[in-house]
Motif scaffolding. Structure first.
Motif, PDB file in Angstrom:
ATOM      1  N   ARG A 157      49.027  52.902  49.606  1.00  0.00           N
ATOM      2  CA  ARG A 157      49.045  51.695  48.467  1.00  0.00           C
ATOM      3  C   ARG A 157      48.170  50.724  49.138  1.00  0.00           C
ATOM      4  N   THR A 158      48.188  50.217  50.265  1.00  0.00           N
ATOM      5  CA  THR A 158      47.352  49.257  50.869  1.00  0.00           C
ATOM      6  C   THR A 158      45.573  49.530  50.522  1.00  0.00           C
ATOM      7  N   ASP A 159      45.438  50.686  50.915  1.00  0.00           N
ATOM      8  CA  ASP A 159      44.059  51.110  50.784  1.00  0.00           C
ATOM      9  C   ASP A 159      43.778  51.043  49.341  1.00  0.00           C
ATOM     10  N   ALA A 160      44.415  51.438  48.294  1.00  0.00           N
ATOM     11  CA  ALA A 160      44.275  51.647  47.077  1.00  0.00           C
ATOM     12  C   ALA A 160      44.094  50.220  46.388  1.00  0.00           C
ATOM     13  N   TYR A 161      44.860  49.265  46.725  1.00  0.00           N
ATOM     14  CA  TYR A 161      44.659  47.945  46.148  1.00  0.00           C
ATOM     15  C   TYR A 161      43.407  47.217  46.922  1.00  0.00           C
ATOM     16  N   THR A 162      43.180  47.420  47.921  1.00  0.00           N
ATOM     17  CA  THR A 162      42.032  46.980  48.686  1.00  0.00           C
ATOM     18  C   THR A 162      40.563  47.526  48.671  1.00  0.00           C
ATOM     19  N   HIS A 163      40.619  48.520  49.633  1.00  0.00           N
ATOM     20  CA  HIS A 163      39.234  49.142  49.845  1.00  0.00           C
ATOM     21  C   HIS A 163      39.064  49.963  48.347  1.00  0.00           C
ATOM     22  N   ILE A 164      39.765  51.000  48.041  1.00  0.00           N
ATOM     23  CA  ILE A 164      39.077  51.841  46.994  1.00  0.00           C
ATOM     24  C   ILE A 164      39.005  50.881  45.611  1.00  0.00           C
ATOM     25  N   ALA A 165      39.884  50.188  45.051  1.00  0.00           N
ATOM     26  CA  ALA A 165      39.594  49.368  44.195  1.00  0.00           C
ATOM     27  C   ALA A 165      38.509  48.462  44.080  1.00  0.00           C
ATOM     28  N   HIS A 166      38.179  47.770  45.424  1.00  0.00           N
ATOM     29  CA  HIS A 166      36.917  47.173  45.824  1.00  0.00           C
ATOM     30  C   HIS A 166      35.765  47.926  45.666  1.00  0.00           C
ATOM     31  N   HIS A 167      35.760  49.264  46.320  1.00  0.00           N
ATOM     32  CA  HIS A 167      34.725  50.024  46.072  1.00  0.00           C
ATOM     33  C   HIS A 167      34.378  50.391  44.560  1.00  0.00           C
ATOM     34  N   ILE A 168      35.302  50.798  43.559  1.00  0.00           N
ATOM     35  CA  ILE A 168      35.058  51.260  42.353  1.00  0.00           C
ATOM     36  C   ILE A 168      34.825  49.655  41.375  1.00  0.00           C
ATOM     37  N   ALA A 169      35.084  48.690  41.837  1.00  0.00           N
ATOM     38  CA  ALA A 169      34.679  47.598  41.096  1.00  0.00           C
ATOM     39  C   ALA A 169      33.385  47.169  41.324  1.00  0.00           C
ATOM     40  N   GLN A 170      32.659  47.767  42.235  1.00  0.00           N
ATOM     41  CA  GLN A 170      31.140  47.541  42.491  1.00  0.00           C
ATOM     42  C   GLN A 170      30.374  47.899  41.123  1.00  0.00           C
ATOM     43  N   PHE A 171      30.901  48.730  40.262  1.00  0.00           N
ATOM     44  CA  PHE A 171      30.549  49.285  38.801  1.00  0.00           C
ATOM     45  C   PHE A 171      30.907  48.266  37.901  1.00  0.00           C
ATOM     46  N   ASP A 172      30.029  47.669  37.187  1.00  0.00           N
ATOM     47  CA  ASP A 172      30.228  46.787  36.160  1.00  0.00           C
ATOM     48  C   ASP A 172      31.337  47.026  35.115  1.00  0.00           C
ATOM     49  N   GLU A 173      31.266  48.517  34.655  1.00  0.00           N
ATOM     50  CA  GLU A 173      32.192  48.817  33.711  1.00  0.00           C
ATOM     51  C   GLU A 173      33.759  48.740  34.200  1.00  0.00           C
ATOM     52  N   TYR A 174      33.945  48.746  35.452  1.00  0.00           N
ATOM     53  CA  TYR A 174      35.276  48.710  35.853  1.00  0.00           C
ATOM     54  C   TYR A 174      35.656  47.377  36.713  1.00  0.00           C
ATOM     55  N   LYS A 175      34.820  46.674  37.083  1.00  0.00           N
ATOM     56  CA  LYS A 175      35.062  45.210  37.641  1.00  0.00           C
ATOM     57  C   LYS A 175      36.015  44.381  36.728  1.00  0.00           C
ATOM     58  N   ARG A 176      35.631  44.101  35.714  1.00  0.00           N
ATOM     59  CA  ARG A 176      36.407  43.202  34.985  1.00  0.00           C
ATOM     60  C   ARG A 176      37.858  43.735  34.448  1.00  0.00           C
ATOM     61  N   PRO A 177      37.870  44.916  34.290  1.00  0.00           N
ATOM     62  CA  PRO A 177      39.195  45.774  33.844  1.00  0.00           C
ATOM     63  C   PRO A 177      40.094  45.686  35.059  1.00  0.00           C
ATOM     64  N   ILE A 178      39.397  46.007  36.347  1.00  0.00           N
ATOM     65  CA  ILE A 178      40.485  46.076  37.426  1.00  0.00           C
ATOM     66  C   ILE A 178      40.968  44.490  37.833  1.00  0.00           C
ATOM     67  N   ILE A 179      40.090  43.644  37.820  1.00  0.00           N
ATOM     68  CA  ILE A 179      40.660  42.358  37.900  1.00  0.00           C
ATOM     69  C   ILE A 179      41.697  41.801  36.955  1.00  0.00           C
ATOM     70  N   ARG A 180      41.250  42.185  35.726  1.00  0.00           N
ATOM     71  CA  ARG A 180      42.284  41.974  34.540  1.00  0.00           C
ATOM     72  C   ARG A 180      43.567  42.573  34.866  1.00  0.00           C
ATOM     73  N   HIS A 181      43.889  43.827  35.110  1.00  0.00           N
ATOM     74  CA  HIS A 181      44.851  44.542  35.572  1.00  0.00           C
ATOM     75  C   HIS A 181      45.512  43.869  36.477  1.00  0.00           C
ATOM     76  N   ILE A 182      45.033  43.522  37.561  1.00  0.00           N
ATOM     77  CA  ILE A 182      45.641  42.896  38.731  1.00  0.00           C
ATOM     78  C   ILE A 182      46.182  41.497  38.334  1.00  0.00           C
ATOM     79  N   TYR A 183      45.605  40.676  37.588  1.00  0.00           N
ATOM     80  CA  TYR A 183      46.315  39.382  37.468  1.00  0.00           C
ATOM     81  C   TYR A 183      47.249  39.481  36.156  1.00  0.00           C
ATOM     82  N   GLU A 184      46.988  40.248  35.272  1.00  0.00           N
ATOM     83  CA  GLU A 184      48.167  40.469  34.221  1.00  0.00           C
ATOM     84  C   GLU A 184      49.449  41.342  34.525  1.00  0.00           C
ATOM     85  N   SER A 185      49.071  42.271  35.451  1.00  0.00           N
ATOM     86  CA  SER A 185      50.332  43.060  35.626  1.00  0.00           C
ATOM     87  C   SER A 185      50.928  43.138  36.991  1.00  0.00           C
ATOM     88  N   LYS A 186      50.034  42.988  37.941  1.00  0.00           N
ATOM     89  CA  LYS A 186      50.609  42.908  39.473  1.00  0.00           C
ATOM     90  C   LYS A 186      50.971  41.691  40.118  1.00  0.00           C
TER      91      LYS A 186
END
Length: 84
Positions: free
Chosen positions: A19-48
């Motif tokens: 879980r720690t790697d999923a939230y930090t390293h893996i999500a951070h790697h995937i967020a380098q792509f513009d298509e996923y950056k804002r949806p990941i950030i939005r999911h974190i602040y709205e749901s988590k």
């Protein structure tokens, strides 16, 4: 799926098991792509950020800290506004 091979090889079943790697390293790697950056950030602040599990809330705060340099304007406009 944009960047599907990179996303699937990074976020496979075993890497997401930590879980720690999923939230930090893996999500951070995937967020380098513009298509996923804002949806990941939005999911974190709205749901988590207000999750019942304190560990999830802590990981969410760490993840937001890691994602902020990728899109500081979005974090300022969306996340800070949401939290206030």
């Amino acid at each position: 799926v944009p960047h599907g091979i990179s996303v699937l090889t990074t976020a496979d079943y075993f890497s997401l098991g930590n879980r720690t790697d999923a939230y930090t390293h893996i999500a951070h790697h995937i967020a380098q792509f513009d298509e996923y950056k804002r949806p990941i950030i939005r999911h974190i602040y709205e749901s988590k950020l207000f999750h019942w599990d304190a560990h999830i809330r802590l990981l969410s705060a760490k993840a937001l800290r890691m994602h902020t340099p990728r899109d500081p304007d979005f974090v300022k406009e969306a996340v800070v506004t949401f939290l206030l």
